[in-house]
Design an enzyme around this catalytic site. Structure first.
Site, PDB file in Angstrom:
ATOM      1  CG  HIS A 218      -1.762  -1.110   1.239  1.00 58.09           C
ATOM      2  ND1 HIS A 218      -1.478  -2.322   1.967  1.00 58.09           N
ATOM      3  CD2 HIS A 218      -2.994  -1.412   0.817  1.00 58.09           C
ATOM      4  CE1 HIS A 218      -2.521  -3.250   1.783  1.00 58.09           C
ATOM      5  NE2 HIS A 218      -3.365  -2.630   1.070  1.00 58.09           N
ATOM      6  N   GLY A 219       1.919   1.179  -0.147  1.00 58.48           N
ATOM      7  CA  GLY A 219       2.961   2.213  -0.465  1.00 58.48           C
ATOM      8  C   GLY A 219       3.444   3.146   0.916  1.00 58.48           C
TER       9      GLY A 219
END
Length: 253
Positions: A218-219
């Site tokens: 999810h970065g």
């Protein structure tokens, strides 16, 4: 009505012979009721029949009942001894009560120990609860991953430049404010659990915008101290409990 009159007439005639010898006529007292009580003073004692019964000693005794109450009772004690009330068998009763309470206490203690033993971890689980790591095998500027309690643990041997950069970062702009000095015992070695605090993914070392760790799920971007700088992760990478046993040996857990 005729029957009731007949009964009322016969009752005095039947009762009069029975009281003839013991009760004088009412006319003899000329209406003085107190003289009626004096008529019975001459009979000082009534004749009481002799009664025979058995006692607890299985001996037949004869006792003359008296109309005068008394607390003196005679027992036949030729074949046994009688103790004072409330003293017989006390030592044995105390022994039984004390022994019973001791057994109950021992059973309760054993039950508590059994319950605690079932709740405690097994010996093999306790052995896996701690992990000893030799830091001398780690090269400067590299990261190794060890397994502790089923979790990946990152151990980073940081360079002097990385330590200076981590200390110079502005902690006021972070989501989870924490200084680098509070996350390490020895600044050279950073020990963190390699699980992203967002959804439990494993970040990649040496990646991201801050050259620390990057979670591709999810970065989330972490710096060289494992602190969250960008992305959805709410907290920094967790620092496990560990201690140094030597200059380059630590025990995690």
């Amino acid at each position: 009505m005729a029957f009731r009159r007949a009964v009322a007439t016969l009752i005095p005639r039947v009762a009069q012979p029975a009281f003839k010898n013991c009760v004088p006529s009412v006319s003899a007292f000329h209406g003085d009721v107190s003289n009626l009580c004096c008529a019975f003073d001459n009979k000082k004692e009534r004749s009481v029949p002799q009664m025979s019964f058995r006692t607890f000693a299985s001996e037949s005794i004869t006792s003359k009942l008296s109309v005068t109450p008394t607390h003196k009772i005679e027992y036949d004690e030729h074949s046994h001894s009688r103790k004072a009330p409330g003293t017989e068998g006390r030592p044995f009763a105390y022994l039984v009560l004390t022994g019973g309470r001791f057994v109950y206490a021992s059973a309760a203690r054993l039950a508590i120990i059994k319950v605690l033993m079932t709740l405690s971890a097994a010996a093999d689980t306790m052995a896996l609860s701690s992990l000893e790591v030799d830091l001398s095998t780690i090269e400067e500027g590299s990261t190794v991953t060890v397994k502790w309690r089923g979790k990946p643990v990152f151990i980073r041997y940081r360079t002097e430049a990385e330590i200076a950069r981590a200390a110079a970062d502005d902690v006021a702009s972070m989501k989870d404010i924490q200084k680098d000095v509070d996350r390490t015992i020895n600044p050279k070695y950073l020990v963190i659990i390699g699980i992203c605090t967002h959804l439990g993914c494993v970040p990649i070392a040496g990646a991201g915008n801050y050259d620390g760790w990057f979670c591709p799920c999810h970065g989330s971007h972490y710096d060289i101290s494992g602190r969250i700088r960008e992305g959805p992760a709410p907290f920094n990478l967790e620092v496990p409990q560990y201690r140094y046993t030597a200059e380059q040996k630590i025990i995690i857990g």
